[in-house]
Design a protein around this motif. Structure first.
Motif, PDB file in Angstrom:
ATOM      1  N   LEU B 182      21.928  23.221  14.267  1.00 27.18           N
ATOM      2  CA  LEU B 182      20.936  24.102  14.903  1.00 27.18           C
ATOM      3  C   LEU B 182      19.649  23.330  15.203  1.00 27.18           C
ATOM      4  N   MET B 183      19.180  22.560  14.219  1.00 27.63           N
ATOM      5  CA  MET B 183      17.948  21.791  14.402  1.00 27.63           C
ATOM      6  C   MET B 183      18.149  20.717  15.468  1.00 27.63           C
ATOM      7  N   ARG B 184      19.319  20.104  15.449  1.00 23.39           N
ATOM      8  CA  ARG B 184      19.610  19.074  16.437  1.00 23.39           C
ATOM      9  C   ARG B 184      19.491  19.666  17.851  1.00 23.39           C
ATOM     10  N   ASN B 185      20.096  20.843  18.048  1.00 23.28           N
ATOM     11  CA  ASN B 185      20.022  21.464  19.370  1.00 23.28           C
ATOM     12  C   ASN B 185      18.592  21.806  19.740  1.00 23.28           C
ATOM     13  N   ALA B 186      17.811  22.236  18.744  1.00 22.89           N
ATOM     14  CA  ALA B 186      16.415  22.575  19.034  1.00 22.89           C
ATOM     15  C   ALA B 186      15.656  21.329  19.478  1.00 22.89           C
ATOM     16  N   PHE B 187      15.856  20.199  18.788  1.00 11.31           N
ATOM     17  CA  PHE B 187      15.160  18.956  19.159  1.00 11.31           C
ATOM     18  C   PHE B 187      15.641  18.443  20.514  1.00 11.31           C
ATOM     19  N   LEU B 188      16.934  18.619  20.783  1.00 13.75           N
ATOM     20  CA  LEU B 188      17.458  18.154  22.075  1.00 13.75           C
ATOM     21  C   LEU B 188      16.794  18.874  23.241  1.00 13.75           C
ATOM     22  N   GLN B 207       5.239   9.861  12.299  1.00 18.62           N
ATOM     23  CA  GLN B 207       4.129  10.628  12.878  1.00 18.62           C
ATOM     24  C   GLN B 207       4.611  11.502  14.027  1.00 18.62           C
ATOM     25  N   ARG B 208       5.480  10.928  14.869  1.00 21.05           N
ATOM     26  CA  ARG B 208       5.975  11.712  15.996  1.00 21.05           C
ATOM     27  C   ARG B 208       6.807  12.885  15.495  1.00 21.05           C
ATOM     28  N   PHE B 209       7.589  12.648  14.444  1.00 20.98           N
ATOM     29  CA  PHE B 209       8.416  13.720  13.886  1.00 20.98           C
ATOM     30  C   PHE B 209       7.558  14.834  13.305  1.00 20.98           C
ATOM     31  N   LEU B 210       6.586  14.428  12.454  1.00 14.23           N
ATOM     32  CA  LEU B 210       5.806  15.433  11.731  1.00 14.23           C
ATOM     33  C   LEU B 210       4.766  16.125  12.605  1.00 14.23           C
ATOM     34  N   ARG B 211       4.126  15.348  13.494  1.00 14.04           N
ATOM     35  CA  ARG B 211       2.998  15.914  14.236  1.00 14.04           C
ATOM     36  C   ARG B 211       3.413  16.554  15.546  1.00 14.04           C
ATOM     37  N   ILE B 212       4.496  16.059  16.149  1.00 20.17           N
ATOM     38  CA  ILE B 212       4.824  16.541  17.486  1.00 20.17           C
ATOM     39  C   ILE B 212       6.142  17.305  17.526  1.00 20.17           C
ATOM     40  N   ALA B 213       7.216  16.670  17.073  1.00 19.72           N
ATOM     41  CA  ALA B 213       8.528  17.312  17.227  1.00 19.72           C
ATOM     42  C   ALA B 213       8.649  18.556  16.349  1.00 19.72           C
ATOM     43  N   LEU B 214       8.338  18.413  15.067  1.00 24.13           N
ATOM     44  CA  LEU B 214       8.547  19.519  14.134  1.00 24.13           C
ATOM     45  C   LEU B 214       7.752  20.781  14.507  1.00 24.13           C
ATOM     46  N   PRO B 215       6.451  20.650  14.825  1.00 24.18           N
ATOM     47  CA  PRO B 215       5.720  21.860  15.199  1.00 24.18           C
ATOM     48  C   PRO B 215       6.278  22.548  16.445  1.00 24.18           C
ATOM     49  N   SER B 216       6.995  21.787  17.290  1.00 25.02           N
ATOM     50  CA  SER B 216       7.513  22.398  18.514  1.00 25.02           C
ATOM     51  C   SER B 216       8.778  23.214  18.275  1.00 25.02           C
TER      52      SER B 216
END
Lengths: 311, 302
Positions: B182-188, B207-216
């Motif tokens: 589910l998370m993979r599809n969300a990030f894709l 930083q990109r994971f925590l600050r940008i990808a995850l909040p999205s």
């Protein structure tokens, strides 16, 4: 879902490749750090147990005794084990009894809650409540409702039918458990159908109405064909779940599976033979292998039926 | 996009309240006869789906002198009392069991959210040798029927010396393969451009994971959290197998124990079930939008 997730991984958009490659050079180990916890858990507690179930099925392993290889002895014993046949029968009956109801009733329910009339959000949520409640709570509520002196029997007596031994007769007990499974599943599949119904073009209904089709006719000629693939999905999901039934029957019939164990299902048998200090791990694994084979077969059967309909 | 949004595109339309006429989602008038029939059916289904919970609640509030077996049944307790809730706590340590369930469920939420977000990100956004094999491993793990491997999970747990511990209850489901995918599809589904900009600015992968990808992908994280909580709180078969010491029971196993030991007193069992189900219904009432989204995302994308 499985196939789509794999195939999507194979074709990344070309323009993104460059920064990704630079990332790799920048931190060569971190991708595995990201994936490691998940892989570790899936490997240690799902994939390894799966493989060891397949291996154990050919051994006489017990809880405290490491097993020796015994070839097909477990499977030969299964063929002569009355309890295994009872379990296989009940799990199969469960699929036959539960799946048609879970394919049809939630669709009708979805049609009922589809129209946006005042208060409909409340009804949708309320119908979903049984899905949220724990199966143990659901089981115990129905044990009380179907008790010899419970609400259902009080009502039946009040209208002159008389009391029914829902939980003492082997077949009534199994049917009651099926009814509970359907009751608990209705809301879940209702939401799946609601999503499918939202994608049915209204024009189709209008065209059919102009042609003079009534509500029932429109349901059969417009709605059903439009949600057919969802019906197959619901059929596949519910049949696999029904074959593996444990909790409802365990709670309503008790650990020993009702009168003379006649309501035992296959997974109940796995739990009963494989656990405890004297648990026959090898034999229980052999029963598990049967569960795997049948669930895979059920999936393939439902998906095959789907493809044949299309052609 | 949530299921409900699709189903009722004009949810916020205030017209219904002001006009006496009721219109459907396309602004067409619903005939009065049909409307009455619909409400009658809705109320009938409501009685069927919610009625049993209310009957259980009513039973749990009936005092020791009240006949709970009367025919015709009495739907309201004559003299409502909370006495059964005290008695259930005297009979089994129900609050300890609830605490155990809470620990297990909370741990499950934390590990599932963190673990599946990390793994999902690795599968969707990072490129390395063996990524496809890793994806395949999660797909296979998702397909394995848990009911068939419980005995092997149990022996694995024993080999690790974790049987009869809450850690043992938590571990097998603590990072669900389904959640990872589910998370993979969300990030894709996130556009690469945002992360690219951060990369140019010198942000490293964490930083990109925590600050940008995850909040999205907060929405999907919420769905994972809710289902992890519910799954852990409701689970029955695995704790039943892994826990043998009554002092370590979770609420579901404790209830089954209560039912088995004190089946004679329905008031007690009823009070126990209400203790187990009330937090979930409250959680559901607050977060129902996410529940429906979760079902939609989990099953409809098939």
């Amino acid at each position: 879902m499985a196939t789509s997730t794999v195939s999507r991984a194979r074709r990344p958009a070309p323009k993104v490749r460059r920064p990704e490659q630079r990332v790799r050079r920048q931190l060569a180990t971190s991708p595995w750090l990201f994936a490691a916890p998940g892989l570790l858990i899936a490997g240690a507690f799902i994939l390894y147990p799966f493989v060891s179930t397949l291996v154990n099925a050919f051994t006489d392993r017990r809880t405290l005794i490491p097993g020796r290889f015994v070839g097909l002895a477990n499977f030969r014993e299964l063929l002569n084990d009355d309890m295994f046949w009872i379990g296989l029968r009940n799990s199969t009956l469960y699929v036959v009894g539960v799946v048609p109801a879970l394919v049809v009733l939630p669709l009708l329910l979805a049609l009922l809650v589809q129209k946006n009339i005042p208060g409909i959000t409340f009804f949708r949520s309320a119908f979903y409540t049984p899905v949220v409640a724990s199966i143990v709570v659901v089981g115990l509520i129905w044990v009380w409702l179907l008790d010899e002196r419970g609400l259902v029997n009080s009502l039946l007596e009040a209208i002159g039918v008389g009391r029914v031994g829902f939980l003492s007769d082997q077949w009534l007990l199994l049917s009651s458990a099926m009814a509970v499974t359907v009751w608990k599943g209705l809301g879940y599949y209702m939401i799946i159908y609601l999503a499918a119904l939202a994608n049915v073009p209204r024009e189709l209904h209008e065209a059919a109405a102009v042609d003079g089709a009534g509500a029932v006719r429109r349901f059969l000629t417009v709605t059903v064909p439009a949600v057919r693939s969802t019906m197959v999905l619901v059929g596949a999901l519910s049949s696999v779940a029904a074959f593996k039934v444990f909790s409802e029957v365990y709670l309503m019939a008790g650990p020993s599976g009702g009168p003379a164990g006649e309501d035992t299902t296959l997974v109940m048998l796995v739990q009963r033979t494989g656990t405890g200090l004297t648990g026959r791990v090898g034999y229980a694994s052999a029963i598990s292998v049967v569960v795997f084979v049948v669930t895979v077969a059920l999936m393939l059967l439902v998906l095959r039926a789907d493809r044949r309909d299309e052609s | 996009m949530s299921v409900l949004e699709k189903v009722r595109p004009a949810a916020s339309r205030p017209a219904v309240a002001r006009e006496p006429r009721v219109t459907d989602e396309h602004g067409r008038r619903v005939r009065a006869g049909e409307l009455v029939l619909r409400y009658l059916l809705l109320l009938a289904v409501l009685a069927l789906t919610v009625g049993p919970f209310l009957w259980q609640l009513s039973t749990s509030l009936k005092g020791p002198t009240e006949d709970i077996f009367s025919s015709p049944p009495k739907f309201l307790p004559g003299d409502p009392t909370l006495h059964n809730y005290e008695r259930v706590a005297d009979t089994i340590p129900v609050w300890d069991y609830a605490l155990n369930s809470l620990k297990v469920a909370t741990a499950n939420v934390v590990t599932n959210c963190a673990g599946s977000a990390l793994a999902g990100y690795a599968l969707a956004r990072l490129r390395y040798r063996g990524r496809r094999a890793a994806t395949l491993a999660f797909v296979l793990a998702m397909l394995v029927p848990v009911e068939g491997i419980i005995i092997a999970q149990f022996t694995t747990m024993r080999e690790l010396g974790l049987n009869n511990t809450l850690i043992g209850v938590i571990l097998p489901g603590c990072i669900g393969a389904m959640n990872v995918l589910l998370m993979r599809n969300a990030f894709l589904n996130l556009p690469y451009e945002i992360e690219e900009a951060a990369y140019v600015d010198g942000a490293d992968v964490w930083q990109r994971f925590l600050r940008i990808a995850l909040p999205s992908v907060k929405g999907t994280v919420a769905v994972v959290a809710i289902f992890a909580f519910m799954g852990a709180w409701d689970d029955f078969l695995w704790p039943l197998i892994v826990l043998s010491d009554p002092s370590k029971f979770t609420l579901t196993i404790g209830l089954n124990y209560l039912h088995g030991t004190f089946a004679g007193d329905e008031r007690l069992v009823a009070a126990g079930t209400i203790i187990a189900v009330a937090p979930l219904i409250a959680l559901f009432a607050c977060l129902q939008r996410y529940f429906f989204r979760g079902v939609g995302e989990g099953a409809v994308k098939g």
